[in-house]
Scaffold this active site. Structure first.
Site, PDB file in Angstrom:
ATOM      1  N   GLU A  97       0.826  -1.209   0.000  1.00 18.43           N
ATOM      2  CA  GLU A  97       0.000   0.000   0.000  1.00 18.43           C
ATOM      3  C   GLU A  97       0.857   1.254   0.000  1.00 18.43           C
ATOM      4  OE1 GLU A  97      -2.902   0.121   3.213  1.00 18.43           O
ATOM      5  OE2 GLU A  97      -3.090  -2.046   2.977  1.00 18.43           O
ATOM      6  N   CYS A 117       4.784  -7.333   7.450  1.00 17.08           N
ATOM      7  CA  CYS A 117       5.675  -6.844   8.511  1.00 17.08           C
ATOM      8  C   CYS A 117       5.790  -7.930   9.574  1.00 17.08           C
ATOM      9  CB  CYS A 117       5.103  -5.564   9.134  1.00 17.08           C
ATOM     10  SG  CYS A 117       6.169  -4.824  10.387  1.00 17.08           S
ATOM     11  N   CYS A 121       3.120  -5.534  16.119  1.00 16.19           N
ATOM     12  CA  CYS A 121       2.442  -4.548  16.984  1.00 16.19           C
ATOM     13  C   CYS A 121       0.940  -4.869  16.999  1.00 16.19           C
ATOM     14  CB  CYS A 121       2.670  -3.122  16.476  1.00 16.19           C
ATOM     15  SG  CYS A 121       4.404  -2.650  16.457  1.00 16.19           S
ATOM     16  N   CYS A 124      -1.727  -2.806  14.893  1.00 15.43           N
ATOM     17  CA  CYS A 124      -1.404  -2.465  13.501  1.00 15.43           C
ATOM     18  C   CYS A 124      -1.831  -3.560  12.528  1.00 15.43           C
ATOM     19  CB  CYS A 124       0.101  -2.215  13.379  1.00 15.43           C
ATOM     20  SG  CYS A 124       0.617  -1.796  11.705  1.00 15.43           S
ATOM     21  N   GLU A 165       8.963  -2.618   8.490  1.00 15.17           N
ATOM     22  CA  GLU A 165       9.870  -1.921   9.399  1.00 15.17           C
ATOM     23  C   GLU A 165      11.110  -1.545   8.582  1.00 15.17           C
ATOM     24  OE1 GLU A 165      10.202  -0.416  12.312  1.00 15.17           O
ATOM     25  OE2 GLU A 165      12.279  -0.172  11.695  1.00 15.17           O
ATOM     26  N   SER A 196      10.161   6.183   9.725  1.00 18.40           N
ATOM     27  CA  SER A 196       9.575   5.826  11.027  1.00 18.40           C
ATOM     28  C   SER A 196       9.986   4.407  11.399  1.00 18.40           C
ATOM     29  CB  SER A 196       8.046   5.914  10.916  1.00 18.40           C
ATOM     30  OG  SER A 196       7.442   5.498  12.116  1.00 18.40           O
ATOM     31  N   SER A 219       8.363   5.064  16.850  1.00 20.10           N
ATOM     32  CA  SER A 219       7.042   4.659  17.332  1.00 20.10           C
ATOM     33  C   SER A 219       7.182   4.223  18.778  1.00 20.10           C
ATOM     34  CB  SER A 219       6.504   3.505  16.486  1.00 20.10           C
ATOM     35  OG  SER A 219       6.314   3.968  15.168  1.00 20.10           O
ATOM     36  N   ASN A 295      -6.200   4.270  15.426  1.00 24.75           N
ATOM     37  CA  ASN A 295      -7.176   3.926  14.408  1.00 24.75           C
ATOM     38  C   ASN A 295      -7.609   2.493  14.717  1.00 24.75           C
ATOM     39  OD1 ASN A 295      -8.558   3.936  11.959  1.00 24.75           O
ATOM     40  ND2 ASN A 295      -6.869   4.994  10.937  1.00 24.75           N
ATOM     41  N   CYS A 338      -2.135   1.997   8.243  1.00 23.60           N
ATOM     42  CA  CYS A 338      -1.286   1.034   7.542  1.00 23.60           C
ATOM     43  C   CYS A 338      -1.894  -0.347   7.399  1.00 23.60           C
ATOM     44  CB  CYS A 338      -0.020   0.752   8.347  1.00 23.60           C
ATOM     45  SG  CYS A 338       0.894   2.127   8.834  1.00 23.60           S
TER      46      CYS A 338
END
Ligand code: SAH
Length: 349
Positions: A97, A117, A121, A124, A165, A196, A219, A295, A338
């Site tokens: 994306e 990823c 997390c 996420c 990452e 990030s 983060s 989110n 994300c």
């Protein structure tokens, strides 16, 4: 042209590497510059389009290198602002994306650095399904080039905040940064690029020595190890003491102010105790805290605080002289966070 992992992605090569290849083929050195400009300034998708390069050389290029591609699979356009989110298919079928964001005086894209990823997390969506693979530098560049072409818009800022990452794909990330900054390519200033990371300590140390003037965002999301471990598995690998020490050294070496991202999760990390932990943790560090109302993507346990609670949290930090911003929410109506689009497409969300 063949694509695949066995051949190097031509778009990932530095001009000097192209020059070396050109020489090994007994061709004139200036051809390397021509090819580089075709790829990075004119942003051609295929060597066939390089009109001033001899056919025989184009054939050799095709023989020796892969040329990554992106195919637009889906586009979501926000009705609230001009944010556009793209789901792209890579040459090998993997999906990534990228997001286009329009600000008053510049355009920005958020790019992915990996397909999927591995960081896990818990709030996420990018990590659902784990890591498929690293992206090449060329594939990171293509996200910028494709969006510029598809929208006929010039992009001048980049955030590496899509899925993945970036510091776990360190070498390709560095190539990407140097290539997108190259004056014979898009020439995007390092100061307009933000990377990030969830906090890979030894890579932050390494990055500090690279002499890049990019912006680094960490983060953080929780101000104690105990709390951070509950939502970010990376906190088991690196304690906050080491992470913050690396950030201090990063600032000392580069002089670049750091940003700490803090996703506000109602009732979990927005109490006044959290304010005090955060203040203690960041004391004396030249930084900005960027608050992001979480989110809610996977678990209803992750609820965003109301706007009043966000304002109060911000005000309390500011009372203690911390620099605080609240992330402007862009494209909230189009799965802005994300990995949501990709996960939905794979029916994992
Ligand atoms: N792996 C990198 C970059 C990708 S995520 C990193 O961890 O920084 C970009 C930012 O969005 C990170 O701060 C990430 O923690 C945050 N993020 C991911 N999912 C989110 C969500 N549901 N709500 C708010 N922020 C989220």
């Amino acid at each position: 042209m063949k694509t695949g992992t066995e051949k190097k992605d031509i778009r990932s090569l530095y001009p000097e590497e192209l020059a070396e290849w050109i020489l090994s083929k007994g061709e004139k050195p200036y051809r390397a510059g021509q090819i580089f400009q075709w790829l990075h300034k004119s942003q051609v998708l295929n060597p066939e389009e390089m009109s001033n390069v001899p056919k025989s050389l184009k054939q050799e290029l095709e023989q020796d290198f892969a040329c990554s591609t992106l195919r637009e699979e889906l586009r979501q356009e926000s009705k609230l602002d001009e944010t556009k989110k793209f789901l792209f298919e890579l040459s090998d079928g993997n999906m990534i994306e990228s997001v286009f964001m329009k600000y008053r005086s510049w355009n920005s894209v958020c790019i992915s650095s990996q397909a999927g990823c591995n960081m896990g997390c818990s709030f996420c969506a990018s990590t659902i399904g784990g890591l498929s693979r690293d992206l090449t530098a060329g594939e990171m560049l293509l996200q910028v080039y494709e969006i510029q072409k598809l929208l006929s818009e010039k992009i001048s800022r980049i955030v590496v905040m899509g899925s993945g990452e970036p510091l776990e794909n360190y070498d390709n990330l560095l190539r990407f940064l140097r290539l997108v900054n190259h004056r014979d390519g898009q020439d995007i200033s390092m100061r307009n690029i933000t990377v990030s990371t969830c906090g890979i300590v030894e890579k932050i140390e390494e990055l500090a020595g690279e002499d890049l003037s990019i912006n680094l965002a960490i983060s953080l999301h929780a101000a104690t190890d105990e709390k951070r471990k509950k939502i970010m598995p990376v906190a088991m690998r690196y304690g906050l003491k080491d992470l913050i020490a690396a950030c201090r050294r990063y600032f000392e070496r580069t002089g670049r102010q750091l940003t700490f991202e803090y996703a506000l999760i109602d009732g979990f990390n927005n109490t006044s105790e959290d304010v005090h932990s955060l203040l203690r943790l960041l004391e004396g560090l030249n930084c900005v805290v960027n608050l992001i109302p979480v989110n809610p993507v996977r678990d209803r346990a992750f609820k965003e605080p109301g706007s009043r609670a966000v304002r109060e949290f911000k005000a309390e930090l500011e009372r203690h002289a911390l620099n605080v911003t609240v992330r402007r929410e862009m494209g909230r109506d189009i799965d802005g966070a994300c990995g949501q689009l990709r996960a939905r497409k794979a029916k994992k969300l």
